[in-house]
Design an enzyme around this catalytic site. Structure first.
Site, PDB file in Angstrom:
ATOM      1  N   THR A 223       0.819  -1.209   0.000  1.00 40.86           N
ATOM      2  CA  THR A 223       0.000   0.000   0.000  1.00 40.86           C
ATOM      3  C   THR A 223       0.854   1.260   0.000  1.00 40.86           C
ATOM      4  OG1 THR A 223      -1.759   1.187   1.139  1.00 40.86           O
ATOM      5  CG2 THR A 223      -0.258  -0.050   2.526  1.00 40.86           C
TER       6      THR A 223
ATOM      7  N   HIS B 289      -7.863   2.322   5.994  1.00 36.29           N
ATOM      8  CA  HIS B 289      -9.127   2.610   6.694  1.00 36.29           C
ATOM      9  C   HIS B 289      -9.799   1.277   7.010  1.00 36.29           C
ATOM     10  CE1 HIS B 289      -8.323   6.751   5.873  1.00 36.29           C
ATOM     11  NE2 HIS B 289      -8.160   6.478   4.586  1.00 36.29           N
TER      12      HIS B 289
ATOM     13  N   HIS C 276      -9.926  -1.466   4.329  1.00 38.28           N
ATOM     14  CA  HIS C 276      -8.641  -2.145   4.076  1.00 38.28           C
ATOM     15  C   HIS C 276      -8.359  -3.179   5.156  1.00 38.28           C
ATOM     16  CE1 HIS C 276      -8.065   1.931   2.272  1.00 38.28           C
ATOM     17  NE2 HIS C 276      -7.779   1.154   1.236  1.00 38.28           N
TER      18      HIS C 276
ATOM     19  N   ARG D 143      -7.897  -3.873  -7.624  1.00 39.38           N
ATOM     20  CA  ARG D 143      -8.362  -3.216  -8.849  1.00 39.38           C
ATOM     21  C   ARG D 143      -7.376  -2.075  -9.113  1.00 39.38           C
ATOM     22  NH1 ARG D 143     -11.291   0.916 -10.517  1.00 39.38           N
ATOM     23  NH2 ARG D 143     -12.881   0.549 -12.116  1.00 39.38           N
TER      24      ARG D 143
END
Ligand code: PPS
Length: 692
Positions: A315, A320, A323, A409
Site C-alpha cells: 500500500t 481505513h 482495508h 483493482r
C-alpha cells in the site's frame, strides 16, 4: 526410478541412501528381503538396482544356487561407497534440520544441532535465507577505504531506493544494475538475458559528462546524498537508451502524464550504466528503524514465529476500515498470516507523506487479532506501472518471504493519461499476475471491493451481497475522502478509525489553513509583478498566513544575481524560486512567484515540488507579445529589437504558452485590481481561502 540427478527430490535421495546402506550391511540378502527392508516392491527394487549399476555405484555378479531369486550378488563399488557417505551426511543433515525446525517451533529458538548450510538448504523455500550483495563487515571496512579513490557517482533518491533492494536481496535475482542485454530483454518481454522473469528496468542512469569519463571494466563508488559510500559497481555496460521505446513497452505509452515516463524524460540521465554491485553498507534511515526489515530479516522473523504462509498487502495510502477488513479476509482465505508491507520509498507525487502514513498504520495494526499480523516498511521507489508493477511487487514480496500477495483493482495505477483516459484496464494487473504466478512462486489473492452495509453495520465484499436492493450500501472514494479532509468535513466512524482520521487531520489541515503557491507566468512587461503585488496586499489584508512575494526582478537580485538568460540559467533560476516556494508552502505560508518562467517542463517540475506540500496555482498573465512591446515599460523590447539584448523572451527566445493553467488573465482593457480579484476568486473556489 531414476537416480538422484541435480533435480532429484529428498525422498529419491533417501531411498538411494537406504539401498546403499542395505547392500553394504547385508550383501547376501535375497532381493525379496532387501525390498522388504526398504519398504518397496520388487519391481521398484529392480529398477533402482539397474540404475544404480548404470551409474557405477554397485557391481552385479552372477552366482549359482538353487534359488533363482538369489542369482545375482550386489556389492558397492568405490563410487557407491563414496555416494553412501555423502548421502549419509545429507540424510543426517535433513533429520537434524527437521529436528531443529520442530525445536524452533516449540521453543522459539534453534537447537544449534544442524550446521547452517544444511538448515538453509532444507528449509521451506520462502523461509530460507536468500543471497545478498553485501560483503562481510571486515571486507566492507577495507573496501570502503579502497573505494575512496574511485570515481564516484552521487546517487539520486530513486537510485538509493533501487540500490538498497538490490543489495539486500529484495530484487533477487538481480546482481547489480541491469546490463544492456538484460535491459533489452526486460523492456521487450519482461525477461533477463538468461530467461528469468523480471518486469522492471533497474538502471543506473547518469549524465553524459559522467559517462564520458568512464572506461568499461572500471569500478566506481556509489555514494548517498551525504557522500557516504554505499557500494561499488564494476561498469560492464554503458549505452544510450531509447527512452521512447522504454516508455511504450514498460509503461504502455510515451506520455509524460505518466509519472514514470515523466521521470524518464525529464529527470533520468541520458546514459545507462550496468554491472554487478558489491554492497558495503545499507542506506541509513533515521525514521522508524525498528519497522524496516531486509528480506532475510523478515524471513528469519517468519521462521521464528513459524509463519509458513504469509500474505502481503502492498500500500501507498493510509489504511481505513475497509482495508483492515479486506486484508484480514485475505489472510483467512489464504489461511496465512498477514504482512502489511507499505512502500515508504517513493510513491506517487501528491500522496500522503510516509511519516503520517506509518503513524496511521501503527494505529490500525492494533485492530487485528494479536499475533496474526505484522507490519514492515519497504523502501521501494514505485514506478506506477500497473500490470508490470504488480508482477514486480509480487517478486519483491516473494523475496521477502511471502507466499501470497493481494492484488487489487487498478494496482499501482498512474492515474489518467494526457487524453484523460486510464493508462491500464482495471484488472490488467491481476491478469498479468495470474499469468505468471506459478513461475513467480507466489500466489495472488484478489482484492475484494469492500462496502459498508448500513443495516448490518459491517463491511462485506460487494460481489457477495445478495440483497443489494434491500440494504443501504455506503462507500467513500479516495477523492471524496480528500475533499472532506481538505474542507474539514465530517468523516464517519464506519469509514475510518478515529486515530487515523486524527492523524490525517493533524498533517493535512483543511485547505484554508494550508500553505499554497500562486505562480504567475508571462512575457516581460505582461503585468505579472503588478498583479502579484496587488494580490499580496489583498491576502495580507485578510491575514491568517504569512505571504511572501518572489518577484522575477527581486529574485534575480537576491537569489540569482550570477545568472543570465540562457535556457540553463533560466531553469536554474526557476528551480530556485520553486525550492523557496515549496519550503514556504510546506510551512503553511503563501508564496507568490512572478518570473517569466518560459519553459513548460520547468514549470511542471516546480509544480511537482510544491504539490507535495500544498496547492500550486499557475496563473498565465496572457498579455500578447505585441501589447508588451507596445507598452515597453522598461525599454527592453526596443533594445532587444536592436539586438542589444540577446535571448529576449518573445523576441529572440521561446515562450511555451501554458496549456492547462489554473487561471489565465487578460490584462488588456482590464485593470490590475480586477485581475488580482480574479485570482482571489479562484483561490476561494479551490477552498484555499475561506471565511473564519
Ligand atoms: S526567467 O526566464 O523566468 O528566468 O526570467 P526572470 O527571472 O523572470 O527575469 C525576467 C526579467 O529580467 C529582465 N530581462 C530579460 N527578460 C527576458 N529575456 C531577457 N533576455 C532578459 N534580460 C533581462 C526583464 O526585465 C524581466 O523582467 P519582467 O519582470 O519579467 O519584466
Amino acid at each position: 526410478m531414476a537416480l538422484p540427478q541435480a533435480k532429484s527430490t529428498p525422498e529419491d535421495e533417501d531411498l538411494l541412501f537406504r539401498l546403499l546402506r542395505q547392500l553394504d550391511l547385508a550383501p547376501d540378502a535375497s532381493q525379496r528381503a532387501t525390498a522388504g527392508a526398504l519398504g518397496i516392491s520388487l519391481g521398484r527394487l529392480n529398477a533402482l538396482l539397474r540404475s544404480a549399476a548404470e551409474a557405477g555405484l554397485i557391481k552385479i555378479s552372477e552366482r549359482s544356487g538353487p534359488d533363482r531369486r538369489q542369482r545375482f550378488a550386489y556389492a558397492l563399488t568405490a563410487r557407491g561407497a563414496a555416494a553412501k557417505i555423502r548421502l549419509t551426511d545429507q540424510f543426517l543433515a535433513r533429520k537434524f534440520a527437521e529436528y531443529d525446525a520442530l525445536h524452533a517451533e516449540l521453543t522459539g529458538a534453534t537447537s544449534g544441532l544442524a550446521p547452517f548450510k544444511y538448515r538453509t538448504k532444507l528449509m521451506q523455500n520462502n523461509l530460507a535465507p536468500i543471497p545478498e550483495l553485501y560483503v562481510s563487515y571486515d571486507s566492507a571496512q577495507k573496501l570502503k577505504v579502497d573505494a575512496a579513490d574511485l570515481v564516484s557517482w552521487d546517487l539520486t533518491p530513486r537510485q538509493i531506493c533501487d540500490l538498497e533492494l538490490l543489495m539486500n536481496g529484495g530484487f533477487n535475482p538481480l546482481k547489480g544494475f541491469l546490463t544492456e542485454a538484460d535491459y533489452d530483454g526486460v523492456v521487450e518481454n519482461m525477461r533477463l538475458a538468461d530467461g528469468a522473469l523480471w518486469p522492471m528496468p533497474i538502471n543506473l542512469d547518469v549524465s553524459d559528462e559522467f559517462a564520458e569519463k568512464l572506461e568499461i571494466g572500471q569500478d566506481i563508488a556509489l555514494r548517498d546524498q551525504e557522500g557516504v559510500i554505499l557500494a561499488t559497481m564494476t561498469v560492464t555496460d554503458r549505452w544510450v537508451p531509447n527512452k521512447a521505446r522504454e516508455a511504450e513497452k514498460v509503461f504502455g505509452a510515451n506520455d509524460d502524464a505518466h509519472p514514470a515516463v515523466n521521470y524518464l524524460h525529464n529527470h533520468a540521465g541520458n546514459v545507462y550504466l550496468g554491472g554487478p554491485v558489491t554492497g558495503i553498507q545499507q542506506p541509513v534511515h533515521y525514521d522508524f528503524r525498528a519497522r524496516r526489515d531486509t528480506p532475510n530479516e523478515l524471513r528469519a522473523y517468519f521462521r521464528k514465529l513459524g509463519w509458513r504462509r504469509v500474505v502481503a498487502f502492498q500500500t501507498r495510502n493510509p489504511l481505513h476500515r475497509a482495508h483492515q477488513e479486506l486484508t484480514f479476509r485475505a489472510a483467512k482465505e489464504a489461511q496465512a498470516n498477514l504482512l502489511i508491507h507499505p512502500v515508504v520509498g517513493m510513491t506517487k507525487p501528491g500522496d500522503v507523506d510516509h511519516f503520517t502514513r506509518v503513524r496511521c498504520y501503527e494505529a490500525v495494526l492494533d485492530k487485528y487479532p494479536s499475533s496474526t499480523t505484522t507490519m514492515s516498511l519497504l523502501n521501494l521507489a514505485m514506478r506506477m506501472a500497473g500490470p508490470r508493477e504488480a508482477v514486480w511487487h509480487g517478486l519483491i514480496r516473494k523475496n521477502h518471504g511471502c507466499t501470497h500477495f493481494i492484488v487489487g483493482r487498478d494496482h499501482a495505477g498512474p492515474g489518467k493519461n494526457s487524453q484523460g483516459e486510464d493508462f491500464y484496464g482495471p484488472y490488467d494487473a491481476q491478469d498479468l499476475f495470474r499469468e505468471h504466478a506459478e513461475e513467480m512462486g507466489i500466489e495472488m489473492v484478489d482484492f475484494k471491493h469492500m462496502v459498508w452495509v448500513q443495516e448490518r453495520a459491517q463491511y462485506e465484499p460487494m460481489d457477495e451481497i445478495e440483497d443489494k436492493d434491500n440494504v443501504t450500501i455506503l462507500n467513500i472514494s479516495g477523492t471524496e475522502l480528500r475533499r472532506r479532509l481538505a474542507e474539514g468535513l465530517e468523516i464517519p466512524e464506519w469509514f475510518s478509525f478515529p486515530e487515523v482520521v486524527k492523524e490525517l487531520r493533524r498533517t493535512k489541515p483543511p485547505r484554508s489553513k494550508q500553505g499554497f503557491t500562486v505562480f504567475f507566468t508571462g512575457f516581460s512587461g505582461s503585468g505579472k509583478s503588478t498583479i502579484a503585488n496587488a494580490l499580496m496586499v489583498k491576502l495580507m489584508e485578510m491575514g491568517g498566513r504569512p505571504v511572501t512575494l518572489l518577484d522575477g526582478d527581486i529574485v534575480r537580485k537576491n537569489l540569482s544575481s550570477e545568472l543570465g538568460f540562457s535556457k540553463e540559467h533560466r531553469d536554474l533560476n526557476i528551480r530556485r524560486i520553486g525550492y523557496v516556494a515549496s519550503e514556504i508552502t510546506k510551512n503553511g505560508g503563501i508564496a507568490i512567484c512572478a518570473p517569466i518562467a518560459p519553459y513548460a517542463t520547468t514549470r511542471r517540475a516546480v509544480r511537482e515540488d510544491i504539490e507535495q506540500f500544498g496547492a500550486f496555482i499557475e496563473v498565465h498573465v496572457a498579455t500578447s507579445i505585441e501589447e508588451c512591446e507596445r507598452r515597453d515599460r522598461k525599454g527592453l523590447y526596443k533594445l532587444a529589437r536592436e539586438g542589444k539584448i540577446k535571448e529576449f523572451t518573445g523576441i529572440s527566445d521561446p515562450y511555451d504558452v501554458p496549456q492547462n493553467p489554473e487561471l489565465s488573465v487578460e490584462t488588456e482593457n482590464v485593470d490590475v485590481d480586477n485581475c488580482a480579484h480574479q485570482v482571489l476568486l479562484k483561490l476561494e473556489s479551490m477552498g484555499l481561502i475561506a471565511a473564519e
